[in-house]
Motif scaffolding. Structure first.
Motif, mmCIF file in Angstrom:
data_model
loop_
_atom_site.group_PDB
_atom_site.id
_atom_site.type_symbol
_atom_site.label_atom_id
_atom_site.label_comp_id
_atom_site.label_asym_id
_atom_site.label_seq_id
_atom_site.Cartn_x
_atom_site.Cartn_y
_atom_site.Cartn_z
ATOM 1 N N GLU A 108 0.826 -1.213 0.000
ATOM 2 C CA GLU A 108 0.000 0.000 0.000
ATOM 3 C C GLU A 108 0.857 1.258 0.000
ATOM 4 O O GLU A 108 0.568 2.223 -0.706
ATOM 5 C CB GLU A 108 -0.972 -0.010 1.179
ATOM 6 N N GLN A 109 1.947 1.251 0.776
ATOM 7 C CA GLN A 109 2.817 2.429 0.796
ATOM 8 C C GLN A 109 3.546 2.587 -0.536
ATOM 9 O O GLN A 109 3.667 3.698 -1.052
ATOM 10 C CB GLN A 109 3.828 2.358 1.948
ATOM 11 N N LEU A 110 4.028 1.502 -1.107
ATOM 12 C CA LEU A 110 4.727 1.590 -2.394
ATOM 13 C C LEU A 110 3.785 2.014 -3.515
ATOM 14 O O LEU A 110 4.211 2.676 -4.456
ATOM 15 C CB LEU A 110 5.430 0.270 -2.713
ATOM 16 N N GLN A 111 2.502 1.668 -3.416
ATOM 17 C CA GLN A 111 1.532 2.156 -4.395
ATOM 18 C C GLN A 111 1.358 3.665 -4.264
ATOM 19 O O GLN A 111 1.194 4.356 -5.256
ATOM 20 C CB GLN A 111 0.175 1.483 -4.205
ATOM 21 N N ARG A 112 1.376 4.158 -3.038
ATOM 22 C CA ARG A 112 1.252 5.600 -2.817
ATOM 23 C C ARG A 112 2.500 6.335 -3.283
ATOM 24 O O ARG A 112 2.416 7.394 -3.888
ATOM 25 C CB ARG A 112 1.013 5.907 -1.338
ATOM 26 N N ARG B 108 8.895 5.635 -4.223
ATOM 27 C CA ARG B 108 10.215 6.118 -3.833
ATOM 28 C C ARG B 108 10.393 6.148 -2.309
ATOM 29 O O ARG B 108 11.373 6.682 -1.809
ATOM 30 C CB ARG B 108 10.440 7.504 -4.413
ATOM 31 N N THR B 109 9.482 5.566 -1.576
ATOM 32 C CA THR B 109 9.598 5.530 -0.113
ATOM 33 C C THR B 109 10.876 4.787 0.271
ATOM 34 O O THR B 109 11.089 3.656 -0.165
ATOM 35 C CB THR B 109 8.378 4.818 0.517
ATOM 36 N N PRO B 110 11.732 5.415 1.083
ATOM 37 C CA PRO B 110 12.974 4.741 1.498
ATOM 38 C C PRO B 110 12.676 3.493 2.335
ATOM 39 O O PRO B 110 11.662 3.411 3.028
ATOM 40 C CB PRO B 110 13.695 5.787 2.352
ATOM 41 N N LEU C 158 6.893 2.023 9.004
ATOM 42 C CA LEU C 158 5.438 1.925 8.795
ATOM 43 C C LEU C 158 4.915 0.523 9.083
ATOM 44 O O LEU C 158 3.820 0.358 9.609
ATOM 45 C CB LEU C 158 5.072 2.311 7.357
ATOM 46 N N ALA C 159 5.715 -0.498 8.716
ATOM 47 C CA ALA C 159 5.282 -1.885 8.883
ATOM 48 C C ALA C 159 5.633 -2.437 10.259
ATOM 49 O O ALA C 159 5.196 -3.539 10.610
ATOM 50 C CB ALA C 159 5.913 -2.755 7.792
#
Length: 169
Positions: free
Chosen positions: A33-37, A40-42, A49-50
């Motif tokens: 879900e974060q990578l879909q948002r 480029r999230t480090p 987050l997880a």
């Protein structure tokens, strides 16, 4: 077809319709879900987050890639920034004798105007998302690459006035 044991994940590059173990736990879902948002999230932010260690997050993301769940990362470029101000969806119906779609797909993938190719069910066989500089270039594309193709039985072009992508929640 590659034979795999129940304990090994499917190999990278497996065909899209291969049977795969897509069992995802809550950690995988947070990462996805974060990578879909934001692709480029480090890694350290993903881990935070997880609620897992950065090394675990890196391993989880690699596993999602290896299993074909994450298909890739890309930059979404505005075609207008490249001088291609006109976008269209073109429905393509192939001749009955030309149902081996791989050759058609290979020809379309190599064309700069083609942004996306959808192999679809229904009266048509393909839906092409194209971007060109003008209506004149769109006409030329349809005539040169579709109308002149003996495997193409017919096309229908729909202009896109606006293209919106699902954004972050």
């Amino acid at each position: 077809m590659v034979t795999e044991s129940a304990d090994s994940p499917p190999t990278r590059g497996a065909a899209p319709n291969d049977v795969r173990d897509f069992a995802l736990d809550s950690v995988d879902r947070v990462l996805i879900e974060q990578l879909q948002r934001d692709a480029r999230t480090p890694n350290n932010a993903l881990a935070s987050l997880a609620g897992i260690a950065p090394s675990t997050a890196l391993g989880r993301v690699r596993s999602l890639i290896d299993r074909g769940i994450i298909r890739g990362f890309h930059a979404a470029i505005d075609p207008a920034a490249l001088g291609r101000n006109l976008e269209a969806m073109i429905s393509v119906r192939l001749q009955a004798h030309a149902r081996k779609h791989e050759a058609f797909t290979e020809r379309m993938v190599g064309l700069d105007e083609v942004l996306d190719i959808y192999f679809i069910a229904g009266a048509d066989d393909y839906l092409l998302h194209v971007a060109v500089a003008s209506a004149h270039r769109l006409r030329d594309f349809v005539i040169e690459h579709l109308g002149a193709d003996p495997e193409v039985a017919g096309t229908e072009t729909t202009l896109i006035f606006e293209h919106l992508r699902r954004g972050p929640d």
